[in-house]
Design a protein around this motif. Structure first.
Motif, PDB file in Angstrom:
ATOM      1  N   VAL A 161      -9.576   5.098   1.138  1.00 55.55           N
ATOM      2  CA  VAL A 161      -9.027   4.640  -0.132  1.00 55.55           C
ATOM      3  C   VAL A 161     -10.101   3.929  -0.950  1.00 55.55           C
ATOM      4  O   VAL A 161     -10.899   3.146  -0.416  1.00 55.55           O
ATOM      5  N   ASP A 162     -10.132   4.221  -2.260  1.00 51.84           N
ATOM      6  CA  ASP A 162     -10.979   3.498  -3.211  1.00 51.84           C
ATOM      7  C   ASP A 162     -10.081   2.496  -3.929  1.00 51.84           C
ATOM      8  O   ASP A 162      -9.304   2.876  -4.816  1.00 51.84           O
ATOM      9  N   PRO A 163     -10.131   1.200  -3.574  1.00 49.08           N
ATOM     10  CA  PRO A 163      -9.205   0.223  -4.170  1.00 49.08           C
ATOM     11  C   PRO A 163      -9.276   0.184  -5.692  1.00 49.08           C
ATOM     12  O   PRO A 163      -8.255   0.082  -6.372  1.00 49.08           O
ATOM     13  N   ALA A 164     -10.495   0.285  -6.261  1.00 49.04           N
ATOM     14  CA  ALA A 164     -10.626   0.207  -7.716  1.00 49.04           C
ATOM     15  C   ALA A 164      -9.917   1.368  -8.391  1.00 49.04           C
ATOM     16  O   ALA A 164      -9.188   1.197  -9.379  1.00 49.04           O
ATOM     17  N   ALA A 165     -10.125   2.588  -7.876  1.00 47.48           N
ATOM     18  CA  ALA A 165      -9.462   3.749  -8.471  1.00 47.48           C
ATOM     19  C   ALA A 165      -7.955   3.672  -8.282  1.00 47.48           C
ATOM     20  O   ALA A 165      -7.181   4.059  -9.157  1.00 47.48           O
ATOM     21  N   LEU A 166      -7.509   3.147  -7.134  1.00 51.24           N
ATOM     22  CA  LEU A 166      -6.075   3.042  -6.862  1.00 51.24           C
ATOM     23  C   LEU A 166      -5.409   2.085  -7.844  1.00 51.24           C
ATOM     24  O   LEU A 166      -4.352   2.386  -8.416  1.00 51.24           O
ATOM     25  N   LEU A 167      -6.030   0.947  -8.075  1.00 48.28           N
ATOM     26  CA  LEU A 167      -5.449  -0.034  -8.985  1.00 48.28           C
ATOM     27  C   LEU A 167      -5.568   0.413 -10.442  1.00 48.28           C
ATOM     28  O   LEU A 167      -4.689   0.136 -11.259  1.00 48.28           O
ATOM     29  N   LEU A 209       0.828  -1.201   0.000  1.00 48.71           N
ATOM     30  CA  LEU A 209       0.000   0.000   0.000  1.00 48.71           C
ATOM     31  C   LEU A 209       0.866   1.256   0.000  1.00 48.71           C
ATOM     32  O   LEU A 209       0.526   2.254  -0.644  1.00 48.71           O
ATOM     33  N   ALA A 210       2.007   1.205   0.691  1.00 48.93           N
ATOM     34  CA  ALA A 210       2.901   2.365   0.720  1.00 48.93           C
ATOM     35  C   ALA A 210       3.384   2.709  -0.676  1.00 48.93           C
ATOM     36  O   ALA A 210       3.476   3.888  -1.058  1.00 48.93           O
ATOM     37  N   ASP A 211       3.682   1.692  -1.491  1.00 50.84           N
ATOM     38  CA  ASP A 211       4.136   1.952  -2.853  1.00 50.84           C
ATOM     39  C   ASP A 211       3.010   2.530  -3.711  1.00 50.84           C
ATOM     40  O   ASP A 211       3.227   3.442  -4.517  1.00 50.84           O
ATOM     41  N   LEU A 212       1.790   1.989  -3.539  1.00 48.75           N
ATOM     42  CA  LEU A 212       0.662   2.482  -4.328  1.00 48.75           C
ATOM     43  C   LEU A 212       0.349   3.943  -4.020  1.00 48.75           C
ATOM     44  O   LEU A 212      -0.056   4.705  -4.904  1.00 48.75           O
ATOM     45  N   LEU A 213       0.543   4.324  -2.755  1.00 51.18           N
ATOM     46  CA  LEU A 213       0.266   5.704  -2.350  1.00 51.18           C
ATOM     47  C   LEU A 213       1.507   6.589  -2.433  1.00 51.18           C
ATOM     48  O   LEU A 213       1.464   7.749  -2.003  1.00 51.18           O
ATOM     49  N   ASP A 214       2.590   6.025  -2.981  1.00 54.88           N
ATOM     50  CA  ASP A 214       3.844   6.771  -3.158  1.00 54.88           C
ATOM     51  C   ASP A 214       4.379   7.281  -1.816  1.00 54.88           C
ATOM     52  O   ASP A 214       4.787   8.429  -1.676  1.00 54.88           O
ATOM     53  N   ARG A 215       4.367   6.380  -0.812  1.00 53.82           N
ATOM     54  CA  ARG A 215       4.933   6.713   0.492  1.00 53.82           C
ATOM     55  C   ARG A 215       6.147   5.822   0.728  1.00 53.82           C
ATOM     56  O   ARG A 215       6.117   4.630   0.452  1.00 53.82           O
ATOM     57  N   ARG A 216       7.217   6.402   1.222  1.00 50.27           N
ATOM     58  CA  ARG A 216       8.458   5.659   1.448  1.00 50.27           C
ATOM     59  C   ARG A 216       8.812   5.721   2.933  1.00 50.27           C
ATOM     60  O   ARG A 216       8.925   6.812   3.509  1.00 50.27           O
ATOM     61  N   TYR A 217       8.951   4.555   3.530  1.00 48.38           N
ATOM     62  CA  TYR A 217       9.307   4.480   4.943  1.00 48.38           C
ATOM     63  C   TYR A 217      10.485   3.534   5.111  1.00 48.38           C
ATOM     64  O   TYR A 217      10.653   2.572   4.353  1.00 48.38           O
ATOM     65  N   SER A 218      11.271   3.777   6.134  1.00 50.18           N
ATOM     66  CA  SER A 218      12.485   2.969   6.375  1.00 50.18           C
ATOM     67  C   SER A 218      12.286   1.927   7.455  1.00 50.18           C
ATOM     68  O   SER A 218      13.234   1.458   8.066  1.00 50.18           O
ATOM     69  N   ALA A 219      11.024   1.591   7.711  1.00 51.23           N
ATOM     70  CA  ALA A 219      10.762   0.598   8.755  1.00 51.23           C
ATOM     71  C   ALA A 219      11.352  -0.756   8.358  1.00 51.23           C
ATOM     72  O   ALA A 219      11.446  -1.098   7.179  1.00 51.23           O
ATOM     73  N   GLY A 220      11.731  -1.536   9.353  1.00 49.33           N
ATOM     74  CA  GLY A 220      12.316  -2.851   9.101  1.00 49.33           C
ATOM     75  C   GLY A 220      11.302  -3.824   8.540  1.00 49.33           C
ATOM     76  O   GLY A 220      10.095  -3.617   8.620  1.00 49.33           O
ATOM     77  N   ILE A 221      11.798  -4.880   7.951  1.00 57.35           N
ATOM     78  CA  ILE A 221      10.931  -5.902   7.358  1.00 57.35           C
ATOM     79  C   ILE A 221      10.618  -6.950   8.413  1.00 57.35           C
ATOM     80  O   ILE A 221      11.519  -7.604   8.951  1.00 57.35           O
TER      81      ILE A 221
END
Length: 756
Positions: free
Chosen positions: A735-741, A664-676
Motif C-alpha cells: 500500500v502507498d499511504p499517500a496515494a490511498l489518502l 484500512l478495510a474501509d479505505l480499500l473498500d473491503r467489508r468484513y463481519s468480524a466482531g469489534i
C-alpha cells in the motif's frame, strides 16, 4: 551493429548535448572564448568520428560547421545569433542522423539536401555574397589551370579541382593515395608529379611518398571531398567554372588515374640514370603499367607490356604509349566501386535500439566484493548440511542455521542494493536537455525566461530517467506559454521582467520528487470551475461542492484547457492527463499546487528504483497487505474509548497529538463481519507531510522484499503502490499511504482519482 559504431553513437549524443549547452551559454556571454573553444572541439571531434564511417553529407556539414567555428575562434566571425542558431540546427541534424543510423544503418534520404543547405549557410557567413571572389572572376590556381589546359577541351559547366599532397610517411598511416583518388566520382583528369625533385644520385627511399596529385572531377564538391575526409589537412579543393565540351583526350578516355600512372612510367623510363639501375627501373615501370591496366580490365594490354619488357626498353615504351592511345572502355568496374560508396555487410544492425549503460568502476568493484562474500556464506551451508547428517543436536543446529540465514539475508540485501545502484543515473541527464526547448519557447512567445535547476545530482533508475523527459517537457512548455505572464504584464504587477521556471528534484523516502515551478499567474480555481462547466466536464453543482484542491486537480482531466485559444504551445492543462498517465506508468503519481498570482508547482512523485525494502505485513479480514517500514512510525493498541467521533470521522490523541483514525478495510473498500475488539490495533503512518492512524486487524510478518511497480489490473487498484512475491508464491499488495489518502480526499469531493 559493430562495437565501433555503437560507441560512436553514444559519444555523438554526449557531444551534441555538451555543445548545445555551450552554444546556449554563448547567447548570454558572446565573448566567452573558452566556450567557443569547447564548441569548436565538439564539432571537430564529431567530424573526426564521422570520418571513420562513410557518410559524406554528414561529414560535409560538420566540416562546414568546423570552418565557421574556427573563424569565430580566430575573431574573424562574430559569435552572434546567426552563428548560434545555425550551429544548433547542425547539432539537431546530427542528433536526428544518429538516430537514423542506429535504427536503419544509413542516413535519411533527405540528409544530402539538408547538409548542402546548412553548409551553404555556413559559407555565406564566412563569405557574404552570392559567390566567392574566385568563383566570380573565374580565376583558379596555376595547378588547376594547368590541369584544365591539359585536356583536349575544357569541361562543360562547373567542376571541382583537387590538389592532394600526401605526407611523406602516409604509407605508415595506412593511406593509399592513388586508392583515394580512384574513389573520386566523375574524374575528368589526373596528374601525378613528384612533390620534390628526385635526388639524382643516392639511395632511393621506397617507403617515402613524394607525390603531388592533382585531379579534376565533374561531381559536386561535397562528393569530391568525401574520399579525402581523413586527410583533409593534405588537400586543397577549388571550384572551377568553365565552358566547353567535356571530351577529354584519348588518354583520359580510359580511367584518368590509370592514364596518369602510365604517363609517369614513360617519364621514369626517360629519366637519366646509370646502367646498374636501368634494368630494375624498367622492370618496375613494366609491372606498374601492367598492374594499372589489369585494374581496369585491360588484361591484353597488360600482357603486351610484360612481353615488351622481355624484348627490352625499346619495346616497353611503345607498348605503354599504345595502351595510352588505345583508351577504350574500362573493365567491369561498377559505379558503386567508382564512387567509393559504402555497402553495409549483411547481418549489420538494421533495427532496434542499442542498450548501453555507463557504470562507475567503484560500483562494479563493490558488487564483485559482495559476490565473493556470498560464495563464502554459501560454503557455510555445506558445512551445516554435513553437521546435520552427522546427527548433531537439533537445537544447536537450528541456532547455526538461523545465523547462516541472517548472514545470507544481510548479503542478499547488500548485493541487491549494489546491483540496483548500477542502474542509477543522475537526473542531470534529463535536466540539461531543457535549456534548448525553454529558449525556443520563450523566443517564439517574446518572453524572457530564466531557468534554474536544483537537485541535479539526485539519482534514479535508468528507466525512470529515460522516461521522465517527455512528461516534464509538457509541463515546462505549459509553464512558459500559459504560466508566465508577458514582460509588460509582469512589470505592471511589480514582478521581475524575466519569468522564473525552476526544475527541482529531491529524495522522498524510498522515492524521488521532481517538480516544475513557475512564478507566473497561477491557476485561478474560480476560472477552472467556469471552464469545467463550459466544457461539460462537471456539472455546476458538482464543481460548487468541490474545494479548491480538487478543482485544481481538474487540469488533469482529458480535454481540459485554461487557454482561451489554441497556440503554438499547449495551454496549461491540455494533455496534462498524459503527464499523469506517464507518472502512473512509472509507478508514481502527479500533484499540483498553485496560488493565483504567485505561480504553480507540478510535482511528479516517482519510485527511485526497484529496491529491496523492509515491508511490514498486516491483515484485515482474510487478506494481507504490506506497508513500507520507512512509512510506518509505530504500531500501537489503544482502547476503543480513546477513539472519539469528530466531524467527518474519528480521531485519537497519541503522545500529545491528535491523529485521524481510519479503517484500512474501509479505505480499500473491503467489508468484513468480524466482531469489534475491546482495543484497536493502529498502524501510524506518514503520508505527504501528515500522520494518520490506520486501524488493522493484526500484524503478520516483517520481511525484505523487492517491491515492483504495479501493472495490469493491479495498477488500477487505488492506493496500491507496488507488489511483491512471498515465499509461497502469492502476490502481496504493498500500500502507498499517500496515494490511498489522496484518492480518499478526491472521492470525498465527488471526483475520481484521475480527475475525470
Amino acid at each position: 551493429m559493430n562495437d565501433l559504431l555503437e560507441q560512436f553513437l553514444v559519444e555523438t549524443r554526449e557531444l551534441v548535448q555538451s555543445a548545445t549547452e555551450d552554444l546556449l551559454a554563448l547567447e548570454g556571454r558572446p565573448g566567452d572564448a573558452e566556450a567557443v573553444n569547447r564548441v569548436f572541439r565538439a564539432f571537430h571531434t564529431l567530424k573526426g568520428s564521422v570520418g571513420l564511417f562513410d557518410y559524406p553529407p554528414w561529414f560535409a556539414l560538420l566540416h562546414a560547421a568546423e570552418d565557421g567555428l574556427s573563424a569565430a575562434r580566430a575573431g574573424n566571425l562574430a559569435v552572434d545569433a546567426r552563428l548560434i542558431d545555425l550551429s544548433l540546427e547542425a547539432l539537431d541534424a546530427t542528433a536526428r542522423w544518429s538516430d537514423a543510423v542506429e535504427a536503419t544503418g544509413r542516413l535519411p534520404d533527405t540528409a544530402a539536401g539538408e547538409s548542402s543547405a546548412l553548409a551553404e549557410r555556413y559559407r555565406s557567413l564566412l563569405s557574404p555574397g552570392p559567390r566567392s571572389t574566385t568563383e566570380a572572376t573565374g580565376a583558379v590556381p596555376d595547378w588547376a589551370a594547368r590541369l584544365v589546359a591539359s585536356m583536349a577541351e575544357a569541361p562543360a559547366g562547373p567542376s571541382t579541382a583537387v590538389r592532394y599532397r600526401p605526407r611523406g610517411d602516409c604509407f605508415f598511416s595506412g593511406d593509399d593515395p592513388l586508392g583515394l583518388v580512384r574513389k573520386v566520382p566523375g574524374l575528368l583528369a589526373v596528374s601525378v608529379e613528384p612533390a620534390m625533385p628526385w635526388p639524382p644520385d643516392g639511395e632511393f627511399d621506397a617507403y617515402a611518398c613524394n607525390l603531388d596529385i592533382t585531379l579534376l572531377a565533374g561531381a559536386p564538391r561535397p562528393e569530391v571531398e568525401a574520399p579525402f575526409r581523413l586527410v583533409s589537412d593534405q588537400v586543397t579543393v577549388v571550384d572551377v567554372y568553365a565552358t566547353g565540351t567535356a571530351r577529354p583526350s584519348s588518354a583520359s578516355a580510359m580511367d584518368p588515374v590509370v592514364a596518369a600512372i602510365l604517363g609517369e612510367q614513360l617519364l621514369a623510363m626517360a629519366a637519366p640514370g646509370d646502367t646498374e639501375t636501368a634494368h630494375g627501373r624498367l622492370e618496375a615501370c613494366a609491372r606498374s603499367a601492367a598492374n594499372a591496366l589489369r585494374s581496369i580490365g585491360r588484361d591484353a594490354d597488360a600482357e603486351r607490356c610484360r612481353e615488351a619488357l622481355e624484348r627490352g626498353a625499346a619495346s616497353l615504351g611503345p607498348a605503354i604509349e599504345a595502351a595510352l592511345a588505345g583508351g577504350g572502355a574500362t573493365g567491369p568496374r561498377s559505379d558503386r566501386e567508382a564512387s567509393g560508396a559504402y555497402e553495409r555487410p549483411s547481418g549489420a544492425h538494421g533495427g532496434g535500439t542499442a542498450r548501453t549503460l555507463r557504470v562507475d568502476a567503484v560500483r562494479v568493484d563493490a558488487l564483485v566484493s559482495q559476490v565473493g562474500e556470498l560464495v563464502v556464506a554459501r560454503n557455510a551451508l555445506g558445512r551445516l548440511a554435513a553437521r546435520a547428517e552427522a546427527g548433531e543436536n537439533p537445537v544447536t543446529l537450528a541456532r547455526a542455521i538461523r545465523e547462516a540465514d541472517a548472514d545470507i539475508g544481510r548479503l542478499a540485501t547488500s548485493l541487491h542494493r549494489d546491483a540496483v545502484s548500477l542502474r542509477l543515473m543522475p537526473l542531470s541527464e534529463v535536466f540539461r536537455r531543457f535549456a534548448r526547448p525553454v529558449r525556443e519557447a520563450a523566443r517564439s512567445l517574446g518572453k524572457e525566461v530564466r531557468l534554474d535547476f536544483e537537485g541535479e545530482g539526485t539519482e534514479a533508475d535508468k528507466g525512470i530517467v529515460e522516461n521522465l523527459f517527455e512528461p516534464l517537457l509538457h509541463v515546462v512548455r505549459n509553464a512558459v506559454d500559459h504560466g508566465l505572464e508577458d514582460t509588460g504584464t509582469r512589470l505592471r504587477l511589480g514582478k521581475p521582467a524575466a519569468g522564473r521556471i525552476s526544475i527541482a528534484a529531491g529524495q522522498d523516502g524510498d522515492g524521488i520528487v521532481v517538480s516544475v515551478s513557475d512564478d507566473g499567474r497561477g491557476i485561478d480555481p474560480a476560472f477552472i470551475r467556469r471552464r469545467a462547466v463550459e466544457r461539460g466536464l462537471r456539472s455546476r453543482d458538482a464543481v460548487s461542492a468541490m474545494d479548491d484542491v480538487a478543482v485544481t486537480d481538474l487540469i488533469f482531466a482529458p480535454g481540459f484547457s485554461t487557454a482561451g485559444s489554441v497556440g503554438a504551445l499547449s495551454g496549461r492543462g491540455v494533455g496534462m492527463d498524459a503527464v499523469r498517465a506517464a507518472a502512473e506508468r512509472m509507478g508514481g503519481r502527479v500533484s499540483v499546487e498553485s496560488r493565483a498570482g504567485a505561480g504553480t508547482t507540478v510535482a511528479l512523485h516517482l519510485p527511485r528504483t526497484v529496491a529491496l525494502a523492509r515491508v511490514l505485513v498486516v491483515g484485515i479480514g482474510i487478506e494481507s497487505y504490506g506497508f513500507a517500514m520507512d512509512a510506518v512510525d509505530e504500531v500501537v493498541r489503544v482502547p476503543r474509548s480513546a477513539i472519539h467521533a469528530v466531524a467527518g470521522g474519528a480521531a485519537t490523541v497519541l503522545r500529545g497529538r491528535t491523529l485521524p483514525v481510519l479503517r484500512l478495510a474501509d479505505l480499500l473498500d473491503r467489508r468484513y463481519s468480524a466482531g469489534i475488539a475491546m482495543e484497536a490495533l493502529l498502524l501510524v503512518v506518514r503520508a505527504d507531510g501528515q500522520t494518520v492512524a490506520l486501524e488493522i486487524d493484526r500484524l503478520e510478518d516483517r520481511l525484505d522484499a523487492v517491491v515492483r511497480a504495479p501493472s495490469g489490473l493491479v495498477g488500477t487498484v487505488p492506493g496500491v503502490g507496488g507488489t511483491t512475491t512471498l515465499g509461497d508464491g502469492t502476490v502481496l499488495l504493498v500500500v502507498d499511504p499517500a496515494a490511498l489518502l489522496a484518492n480518499l480526499a478526491l472521492v470525498g469531493q465527488g471526483t475520481s482519482g484521475d480527475g475525470r
